[in-house]
Enzyme design. Sequence first.
Site, PDB file in Angstrom:
ATOM      1  N   HIS A 118       5.407 -10.689  -6.958  1.00 18.59           N
ATOM      2  CA  HIS A 118       3.950 -10.516  -6.989  1.00 18.59           C
ATOM      3  C   HIS A 118       3.277 -11.715  -6.313  1.00 18.59           C
ATOM      4  CE1 HIS A 118       0.846  -8.024  -9.406  1.00 18.59           C
ATOM      5  NE2 HIS A 118       0.270  -8.524  -8.319  1.00 18.59           N
TER       6      HIS A 118
ATOM      7  N   ARG B 138       0.326  -1.706  -7.134  1.00 27.03           N
ATOM      8  CA  ARG B 138       0.813  -1.930  -8.490  1.00 27.03           C
ATOM      9  C   ARG B 138       2.138  -1.206  -8.637  1.00 27.03           C
ATOM     10  NH1 ARG B 138      -2.266  -5.442  -8.440  1.00 27.03           N
ATOM     11  NH2 ARG B 138      -3.944  -5.987  -9.898  1.00 27.03           N
TER      12      ARG B 138
ATOM     13  N   GLU C  86       7.605  -5.004 -14.543  1.00 28.28           N
ATOM     14  CA  GLU C  86       7.350  -6.305 -13.913  1.00 28.28           C
ATOM     15  C   GLU C  86       7.157  -7.355 -15.003  1.00 28.28           C
ATOM     16  OE1 GLU C  86       3.787  -8.189 -11.251  1.00 28.28           O
ATOM     17  OE2 GLU C  86       4.632  -6.301 -10.504  1.00 28.28           O
TER      18      GLU C  86
END
Length: 317
Positions: A279, A231, A260
Site C-alpha cells: 500500500h 482497494r 491487507e
Amino acid sequence: MADIVVTRYDVHGMPVDQYVTALRERLPEWDIAVAETPESERDLIADATVLTGNDVSPELVDTADSLQLFAGTYAGYDHLPLSELADRDIALTTASGVHGPNVAENVVGSWLAFARGFFTARRHQRDHVWQSFHTDDFAGSRVCIVGLGEIGEAIVDRVQGFDVETVGVRYSPEKGGPTDEVYGFDDIHEAVADTEYVGLACPLTDATRHLIDTEVFETMPPSAVLTNVARGPVVDTDALVSALQRNHIDGAALDVTDPEPLPGDHPLWDFENVLITPHNAGHTPSYYERLADIVAENVQRAERTGEWDGLRNQIAL
C-alpha cells in the site's frame, strides 16, 4: 486551545510535524497544534474548529462541540464514523488528488515493467544468467482504467505519450472522460475485452466490491496485466489466484490486497508474475504540501463564506 488540531498519526512514515509546518505556512492566522497523546487529543478537540488526520473515533466526535470540519489525510473515507459526523453536522473532506501524480506513476511503471520484462531480467541478474528473453511494446496497447477520478485521470494523462488506446470505466459513464471510450460498471466485460493493461483506481463501494471476479478474468485476454491501486476488495482474491494459476492473465501488480496486510503464507507471494507493494503507491515527499494546499483552501473558503460547505473534496454525508 487550538483552532486546528492535527492528530499524531503520520502518513507513510513521514513525521506529522512536516504537515503542521505546511499548514502554518498557509494559515498563519490560525492556531495549529498537534495532539501528541490520546489525552491531549481529547482536550484539544473539545474546542477545535478543524480536526485533520487519518481517523477519528465516534467517541471523539461526540466530544467535539465546536468542530466544523474533519479533514481526512487519506483519499478513502469508508473507515470513518460517517453517521456520527453527519449527526453532528461536521463537514468531511478527503485527500483526493494528493496521490494523483505518484500513484499514476506507480501504475504506468508497473505496466512498463511487465511489458519490457524487467521481472525476468531481475531474476536472471539474481542468478547471474546472461540470456535473452522476449518482451512486448507498451506503445500501441489497449489500456483500461477503472475509475476516472483524480488518479484515473492522472493515469490517462501519463499514458498519452505512448500512443495507446484508452478505455475508461466509471459509475456515471454519461459524464464522459478523458479516455477514447467510457463504459459503466455494468459493462466491465466490454471494457476489458482485448485489453492488455487494466488499472483499478476506483473507490470501494457496493458497486465495485469484487467487480473483478472470475467471469471478468475469463473475459480478459491471457496477455492482460492487472494493476490494483484502488482497494483490495475491488478484486475477488480467490478468483485472482485461480486466474494466475490457470494463466487466464499474464500477471498482476498489487499495491492493495484483500486481506491487507497480506498474510505471509498467502499464495500470491509466490507467483513470479505478481508484484506486491505494501500500500505504498501513495507515498510521495510532496504529500503533506499537497494536502496542506487542500485544507488551507477549504479553511480560507469557509472564512470568506461563513459556511463549511461547497468545499474541495467534500463528501456528502
